[in-house]
Design a protein around this motif. Structure first.
Motif, PDB file in Angstrom:
ATOM      1  N   VAL A 117       0.866  -1.174   0.000  1.00 48.69           N
ATOM      2  CA  VAL A 117       0.000   0.000   0.000  1.00 48.69           C
ATOM      3  C   VAL A 117       0.904   1.225   0.000  1.00 48.69           C
ATOM      4  O   VAL A 117       1.820   1.322   0.830  1.00 48.69           O
ATOM      5  N   TYR A 118       0.659   2.168  -0.925  1.00 52.74           N
ATOM      6  CA  TYR A 118       1.557   3.299  -1.123  1.00 52.74           C
ATOM      7  C   TYR A 118       0.752   4.601  -1.159  1.00 52.74           C
ATOM      8  O   TYR A 118      -0.381   4.641  -1.665  1.00 52.74           O
ATOM      9  N   GLY A 119       1.349   5.646  -0.652  1.00 56.64           N
ATOM     10  CA  GLY A 119       0.730   6.960  -0.713  1.00 56.64           C
ATOM     11  C   GLY A 119       1.737   8.007  -1.161  1.00 56.64           C
ATOM     12  O   GLY A 119       2.915   7.933  -0.797  1.00 56.64           O
ATOM     13  N   ASN A 120       1.265   8.977  -1.964  1.00 63.08           N
ATOM     14  CA  ASN A 120       2.158  10.037  -2.443  1.00 63.08           C
ATOM     15  C   ASN A 120       1.394  11.363  -2.462  1.00 63.08           C
ATOM     16  O   ASN A 120       0.207  11.418  -2.775  1.00 63.08           O
ATOM     17  N   TYR A 121       2.117  12.440  -2.127  1.00 61.62           N
ATOM     18  CA  TYR A 121       1.496  13.774  -2.144  1.00 61.62           C
ATOM     19  C   TYR A 121       2.460  14.751  -2.805  1.00 61.62           C
ATOM     20  O   TYR A 121       3.668  14.732  -2.531  1.00 61.62           O
ATOM     21  N   GLU A 122       1.883  15.609  -3.679  1.00 61.83           N
ATOM     22  CA  GLU A 122       2.723  16.610  -4.352  1.00 61.83           C
ATOM     23  C   GLU A 122       1.835  17.738  -4.878  1.00 61.83           C
ATOM     24  O   GLU A 122       0.713  17.501  -5.331  1.00 61.83           O
ATOM     25  N   THR A 123       2.378  18.951  -4.828  1.00 55.46           N
ATOM     26  CA  THR A 123       1.738  20.097  -5.485  1.00 55.46           C
ATOM     27  C   THR A 123       2.361  20.259  -6.862  1.00 55.46           C
ATOM     28  O   THR A 123       3.585  20.452  -6.980  1.00 55.46           O
ATOM     29  N   TYR A 124       1.517  20.145  -7.898  1.00 56.62           N
ATOM     30  CA  TYR A 124       2.020  20.167  -9.261  1.00 56.62           C
ATOM     31  C   TYR A 124       1.493  21.418  -9.980  1.00 56.62           C
ATOM     32  O   TYR A 124       0.301  21.737  -9.908  1.00 56.62           O
ATOM     33  N   LYS A 125       2.407  22.093 -10.695  1.00 59.87           N
ATOM     34  CA  LYS A 125       2.038  23.298 -11.454  1.00 59.87           C
ATOM     35  C   LYS A 125       2.380  23.086 -12.917  1.00 59.87           C
ATOM     36  O   LYS A 125       3.458  22.558 -13.235  1.00 59.87           O
ATOM     37  N   PHE A 126       1.425  23.544 -13.815  1.00 55.67           N
ATOM     38  CA  PHE A 126       1.649  23.402 -15.247  1.00 55.67           C
ATOM     39  C   PHE A 126       1.100  24.635 -15.977  1.00 55.67           C
ATOM     40  O   PHE A 126       0.007  25.102 -15.664  1.00 55.67           O
ATOM     41  N   SER A 127       1.873  25.110 -16.914  1.00 54.42           N
ATOM     42  CA  SER A 127       1.435  26.224 -17.777  1.00 54.42           C
ATOM     43  C   SER A 127       1.431  25.745 -19.221  1.00 54.42           C
ATOM     44  O   SER A 127       2.474  25.305 -19.739  1.00 54.42           O
ATOM     45  N   ALA A 155      -2.273  21.663  -9.105  1.00 54.51           N
ATOM     46  CA  ALA A 155      -3.020  20.552  -8.505  1.00 54.51           C
ATOM     47  C   ALA A 155      -2.284  20.049  -7.274  1.00 54.51           C
ATOM     48  O   ALA A 155      -1.112  19.649  -7.352  1.00 54.51           O
ATOM     49  N   ARG A 156      -2.977  20.121  -6.170  1.00 56.25           N
ATOM     50  CA  ARG A 156      -2.460  19.489  -4.956  1.00 56.25           C
ATOM     51  C   ARG A 156      -2.984  18.052  -4.966  1.00 56.25           C
ATOM     52  O   ARG A 156      -4.152  17.809  -4.655  1.00 56.25           O
ATOM     53  N   THR A 157      -2.047  17.104  -5.290  1.00 54.84           N
ATOM     54  CA  THR A 157      -2.465  15.753  -5.685  1.00 54.84           C
ATOM     55  C   THR A 157      -1.987  14.707  -4.682  1.00 54.84           C
ATOM     56  O   THR A 157      -0.811  14.699  -4.258  1.00 54.84           O
ATOM     57  N   GLY A 158      -2.898  13.841  -4.330  1.00 57.43           N
ATOM     58  CA  GLY A 158      -2.560  12.681  -3.519  1.00 57.43           C
ATOM     59  C   GLY A 158      -2.991  11.396  -4.203  1.00 57.43           C
ATOM     60  O   GLY A 158      -3.987  11.365  -4.929  1.00 57.43           O
ATOM     61  N   MET A 159      -2.206  10.356  -3.982  1.00 51.95           N
ATOM     62  CA  MET A 159      -2.538   9.044  -4.563  1.00 51.95           C
ATOM     63  C   MET A 159      -2.384   7.991  -3.459  1.00 51.95           C
ATOM     64  O   MET A 159      -1.374   7.963  -2.735  1.00 51.95           O
TER      65      MET A 159
END
Length: 539
Positions: free
Chosen positions: A81-91, A103-107
């Motif tokens: 079982v794995y979890g990841n969190y990151e704030t991602y920015k794209f232009s 996107a403040r993204t969690g998986m």
């Protein structure tokens, strides 16, 4: 709504569920089955606004992180079982108009890992451990940005809160730093069931257009205590040599080290760097004689342990290379040069010398020869031995001669004296034979009284069978009545029997019949005289 608490709650719940399936907290191998991982990560995006897959030029790299718990299932599979969190920015752009999103993204994902270090492709304890992984998960994001939607004149801001499922696949390399610590490199392809992360839903057929690559660099640490009854550092499941003594160095299979490969473990091997034999505690023995080469004075020739591995063909205790008398008979005592002992130095070795402590020629078996003067005394002694007439009683005149012969016996301790008695032909043959034997025995008895040992004097009688003169004359008969004395080496044949042959057998004397006694004659009883009656007296 904040994303981080949701992400942490979901990851914690999955961790508890996975951990509850593990009967014990052992690490992630066949022995250590549970491991915790942590990593830093970076996302890449592909969707309606564009893509930065495998190309980060001109893009600000955002770094996230995560962790997981993994459970060993078999040599080929792990479940995690794995979890990841990151704030991602794209232009990017959409409809030829600049667009962007953050996107403040969690998986949170469940992953089944296929390990290539399963013992079939690579060893389980290989340094490099490739793997593939796939599974379902949850995709959680709060996304904000600006985009010009179809039918709109200008770009407008948007906000999306997405809670959808996803599927993913990943490939990675694990590096074994120690039995419990690993470094991980992984890239995964995540496909969330949503097209709203970038703020654009183009059409129904394109409802799942947003995709992500997740790159991770991390550390995995295995926890737990493996079963290792002999405390050699190799688990009981892998230990091919259970019961190894404490403190003994072992190989990966749990067997004691054996540097020279001779089958004798180093801790029992007295020669651990040289291949040897088990019977000699691992030391070499080139000639196979049971003596180690280090202790073998003749390492290339089989020999005896008591002679430091050197040969001794005649078994006399002197090695062949130092033996000046090879072929010595078995049991013969030898000197330091391997030659038979010769205590008296007469040239006759002791084992052949009848008189090893007195020098004598080989012709006389190493014994002193009887002097001519002594032989003469023996010959003349017969003239001075006299007996009472027709008896075996020595006359006193014989004593000096017999005493002289006793002195001869002391002078020649290796010799035996033969006494042979003879008579003339007068009288009964058997009587003469007995008389000659008794006279010889009488002389022997006297010499025994002079301290001559009984086993060194032998007497026999020959009677009238061996005359040396004519029995027809008085002079001849006087010569034939004699007692002869001869010396011979003890153990040799009796000298008298050599001259005359075996002594005749004395026949037993006939038993005289006892005289018959006559019974005394019986006398007739005496008659009593009649009693006369006295005349009657008158009155």
């Amino acid at each position: 709504m904040s994303l981080k608490p949701q992400l942490l709650q979901g990851l914690a719940l999955a961790t508890v569920v996975l951990s509850s399936t593990a009967p014990s907290a052992q690490a992630q191998t066949a022995d250590k089955k549970t491991a915790l991982s942590g990593w830093v990560s970076s996302l890449q995006y592909a969707g309606n606004q564009g893509s930065d897959f495998w190309n980060r030029s001109g893009v600000d790299i955002e770094v996230g992180g995560g962790g997981g718990i993994t459970r060993y299932l078999s040599p080929s599979f792990d479940l995690g079982v794995y979890g990841n969190y990151e704030t991602y920015k794209f232009s990017g752009s959409f409809n030829s108009t600049p667009a962007n999103f953050e996107a403040r993204t969690g998986m949170i994902d469940l992953g089944l890992k296929l390990k290539l270090n399963n013992g079939k492709i690579l060893k389980e304890n290989s340094f490099i451990q490739p793997y593939l992984m796939a599974g379902p998960g949850l995709f959680l994001t709060n996304s904000t940005g600006t985009v010009k939607a179809p039918g709109q004149a200008v770009s407008t801001p948007f906000f999306r809160q997405i809670r959808r499922g996803e599927v993913y696949g990943a490939a990675g390399l694990r590096f074994r730093l120690s039995p419990s610590v690993f470094a991980d490199l992984q890239t995964g392809y995540h496909y969330p069931f949503s097209d709203e992360v970038d703020g654009v839903v183009q059409n129904e057929s394109d409802s799942r257009n947003d995709r992500f690559l997740l790159h991770q660099v991390g550390i995995t640490v295995a926890f737990g205590q493996m079963k290792d009854e002999d405390k050699d550092g190799v688990s009981d499941k892998k230990d091919k040599c259970p019961g190894t003594p404490a403190g003994v160095a072992v190989d990966p299979n749990g067997c004691p080290l054996d540097k020279d490969g001779d089958g004798v473990p180093d801790y029992q091997d007295k020669c651990p760097d040289v291949k040897g034999v088990a019977a000699l505690q691992g030391c070499p023995d080139r000639d196979g004689d049971g003596v180690t080469d280090a202790d073998d004075a003749c390492p290339d020739t089989p020999g005896k342990a008591e002679l430091r591995g050197c040969p001794d063909a005649d078994n006399d205790g002197v090695i062949d290379q130092n033996d000046k008398c090879p072929g010595t008979p078995a049991g013969v005592r030898v000197d330091a040069s391997g030659c038979p002992l010769d205590r008296d130095g007469d040239g006759v070795p002791d084992y052949q010398d009848r008189c090893p402590d007195r020098a004598g020629p080989a012709s006389n078996k190493g014994c002193p020869e009887v002097k001519a003067e002594t032989k003469k005394r023996l010959q003349e002694a017969t003239k001075y031995i006299n007996f009472e007439f027709n008896k075996a009683v020595l006359l006193p005149s014989s004593y000096p001669t017999l005493k002289d012969l006793a002195a001869v016996m002391t002078e020649y301790p290796d010799y035996t004296l033969s006494i042979a008695g003879h008579t003339d032909s007068k009288g009964d043959d058997n009587y003469n034979l007995r008389l000659s034997d008794d006279r010889a025995a009488s002389a022997r008895t006297y010499m025994l009284s002079q301290a001559v040992p009984a086993d060194r004097i032998v007497s026999h009688g020959f009677g009238e069978t061996k005359p040396i003169a004519d029995n027809a004359t008085d002079a001849g008969r006087a010569v034939n009545r004699r007692v002869e004395f001869d010396l011979y080496l003890t153990g040799d044949p009796n000298s008298a029997e050599v001259k005359y042959g075996p002594a005749p057998t004395i026949q037993p004397e006939p038993v005289k019949a006892a005289p018959v006694k006559k019974a005394p004659a019986k006398k007739a009883p005496a008659r009593k005289a009649p009693v006369k009656k006295a005349p009657a007296k008158r009155k």
